[in-house]
Design a protein around this motif. Sequence first.
Motif, PDB file in Angstrom:
ATOM      1  N   ASN A 364     -61.987 -39.911 -23.782  1.00 36.23           N
ATOM      2  CA  ASN A 364     -62.143 -41.117 -22.977  1.00 36.23           C
ATOM      3  C   ASN A 364     -61.239 -41.151 -21.748  1.00 36.23           C
ATOM      4  O   ASN A 364     -60.749 -42.192 -21.365  1.00 36.23           O
ATOM      5  CB  ASN A 364     -61.842 -42.346 -23.825  1.00 36.23           C
ATOM      6  CG  ASN A 364     -62.890 -42.537 -24.877  1.00 36.23           C
ATOM      7  OD1 ASN A 364     -64.061 -42.630 -24.575  1.00 36.23           O
ATOM      8  ND2 ASN A 364     -62.476 -42.556 -26.134  1.00 36.23           N
TER       9      ASN A 364
ATOM     10  N   ASN B  81     -64.323 -45.991 -29.775  1.00 39.97           N
ATOM     11  CA  ASN B  81     -64.742 -47.354 -29.458  1.00 39.97           C
ATOM     12  C   ASN B  81     -64.770 -48.212 -30.713  1.00 39.97           C
ATOM     13  O   ASN B  81     -65.060 -47.725 -31.804  1.00 39.97           O
ATOM     14  CB  ASN B  81     -66.121 -47.352 -28.813  1.00 39.97           C
ATOM     15  CG  ASN B  81     -66.039 -46.923 -27.359  1.00 39.97           C
ATOM     16  OD1 ASN B  81     -65.046 -47.214 -26.678  1.00 39.97           O
ATOM     17  ND2 ASN B  81     -67.042 -46.208 -26.897  1.00 39.97           N
ATOM     18  N   LYS B 124     -58.499 -48.253 -26.783  1.00 37.84           N
ATOM     19  CA  LYS B 124     -59.859 -48.170 -27.318  1.00 37.84           C
ATOM     20  C   LYS B 124     -60.062 -49.079 -28.529  1.00 37.84           C
ATOM     21  O   LYS B 124     -61.135 -49.629 -28.733  1.00 37.84           O
ATOM     22  CB  LYS B 124     -60.183 -46.712 -27.681  1.00 37.84           C
ATOM     23  CG  LYS B 124     -60.430 -45.839 -26.473  1.00 37.84           C
ATOM     24  CD  LYS B 124     -61.772 -46.142 -25.855  1.00 37.84           C
ATOM     25  CE  LYS B 124     -61.752 -45.786 -24.379  1.00 37.84           C
ATOM     26  NZ  LYS B 124     -62.947 -46.267 -23.686  1.00 37.84           N
TER      27      LYS B 124
END
Lengths: 501, 306
Positions: A364, B81, B124
């Motif tokens: 990410n 996530n 996250k």
Amino acid sequence: MTRKSKETHRTVRWIIQLLFLALFIIFFGLTKYGRPFGIQNLFFRLDPLILIVISIVYRTLMVAALLSVIVVVGTLVGGRFFCGYVCPLGTVLDMCHRAAGVQKRTDAVYKNGKYAIFLFVLISALVGSSFLHFFDPLIILARSLVLLVYPVVSYFTGFVTLVSVAVFTETFIALVTLLIIIALSVLFSRFWCRSLCPLGGLLALLSRFSLFKFFFKNDCSKCGICASVCPTSAIDYEAQTIDAAECIGCLRCYYECPEHAIAYAPHFAHTKTDFQRRHAACAVIAGIIAVPLVRSLLHTKLHGRLIRPPGAIPEPDFVNVCIHCGMCMKVCPTNGLQPCVFEAGLNGIWTPRLIAKIGGCEKNCNMCGQVCPTSAIRNLPLEEKTYAKIGTAVIDRSRCIAWEQNKVCLICDEACPYNAINSLSETVRDVTLLRPFVDERICTGCGLCEARCPIEGPAAIQVFSIGEERKRTGSYITEEKVRLRACEEKEEDIPSGFILE
Amino acid sequence: MHNISRRDFLKISAGFAVAGLLPKTLFSLEPTPHRGPALAVAHGEPSRLVAAAVDALGGINSFIQPGDRVCIKPNISFAANVDCGATTNPLIVKQIVQLCLDAGAEKVIVLDHTIADAVLCVEKSRIEEAIIDPKRVVLLTPTKERQFTDVQVPRGTELQTIKVAKAVLEADKLINVPTAKSHSATGVSLGIKNLMGLVWDRGYLHRVNLHKAIAELATVIEPDLTIVDATRALTSGGPGGPGKTIVLNKVIAGTDMVAVDSYAVGLTPWYNRSFVGANVKYLAAAHELGIGEINTDKMHITAVET
């Protein structure tokens, strides 16, 4: 001119210099993971030397640095003020010089050196290698901040923030380089700026033709005060000339002259340089020879472990377009991006490589591409970045404790955010257990597995540059890759942690 | 003073042995239908699940006393996530924090030794949503060895000593808040497995017998309350994901960690197969060590709808 106004002027100049230095450091501090990236690379974009050299070496106009035209135009109008007021390295050198309290010495300076180095950098870029990273003052300062200052700062901030302490594999050469530059400038005021800096050379060439110049507006008593205060030895008071190429606009002479003989106004007399044709020839020849020389003296692909950050353009362009400023290494949240020593050749020193044993490439995160001032690491969107394959993980079964010692490890499977590691039931010498296999079609080479492998010494799963993709342009996403990653009916055996009846 | 003869000794021993074999209900004053550990299973609107479950167990005041320093251990070990289910739902953690503050806790420390980079995990997992009062609630992701200290494992065979986060040892109470997820090595990761996020060198557990080591870890770290976040479950591809995530909108709370985990195993199929607690090696090992009840038939389960 009163004593007081002299002092005021010096203070004002210090304040301006320190403000630009502070801005440089603030931009540096704001270049970090989790902070939106915008104008933090402003200084690099204002550097005309970066614009010229990178555009030449990559044969592509570096649009981001077109902003530096401002500095070029400014110099053509007003002279070399960039060096005297803006350049943060110049300010650092002034500070060191002042702090050391050494008597100002302006001799022992070879002022043609900067032209020679400028020409050398230009010619070598034309032939095919950039040596900018050794000579550009902004790059040198930025890199010193990354490799020398940031680890120290992060050691202390590490006590109060989550950011782990940054440690780098190559700081020694960076330290020695910086110390030499500082030492020379402590001994001889602004030695670097006057003798070596190619950006100074470029701006000096321009300021010879600048509209506004300092000059003797009337005859004076030749007391020599102006020459004695000039930090760059630009004044010949006997001949009553001021070398516009050397003058950095500090205004010391202007204020110190007891007779107010020095003016700053439009002036068309070009000062001549004594940069001779043989000097130029030497620089050109050096530039031509240096390119094949640095490439032939060191093999680069011996270990197959040179993993570049995702989105890095193909070698050898990468080594050239990368200005080795170190920003990518500063923002890398895992500290996995590390400066090369000589793994990428002599000229590849300080270019980024992923050392997965230290830290992998987080799924990410695309910060390295965001902060790269020259897009040597392309600024890929987060989604596309995850498809940029930088290598492939390979399992060394003789070291792996799941394969060799029948341990229920599979930490590599756990660590892999792409499901590229399949834990499959496999019988070895009558023991049936899940053991890891790499699906090399899905593996992106991020190295998160290698970072977490619990084996001491070299990890039992390591990333090699097998299958790495390097694209100058175009998307890394293909239908095939998307299909493979989305594949629902992935092979997945029941974990060994279950007792099956 | 006279010595007990061998005969007397055998008589007395036999007497105690017989007494020990008698059902415990004989000594109980008020008989209850279920004698096992109490479990609360709440289902429904996620924002009310925790209060419902904790109330069914007697309310937060039976766990937290005013002035307590409370440690809450969610699983935020992966930079995945929130929807993936690899990390504890911040909404659930937030409710627990709120309950602790309401009960008068002096300090609430939300703590995990993350696997991926701490900054990314925090970002996250959105765990900062649970830090509702900056004065009394702190988020701690210890990344340095000095933040851990050696703890002896007297009953350990795989573990002799293990480095545990100091903040946990210094706290008065520990509330364990795992997320329900599959695990490539251990099958499932629930409450007991979540304790691995409190140790310094988790890799060591993989280098010995992992299942036994996890059970032995539970002999030295004993949460006062375990609340499994099963608002969603990552039923394959765990522990880091991505994988198959299903929405369950449940939490399971209890003081018996083995019981809570064992019940949670039966919530949903894992890897497309149904299991019970006894099928999970580390749970069986923990049960054998006497840490808790594994048989759901022997649990006192209260189901609550919210």
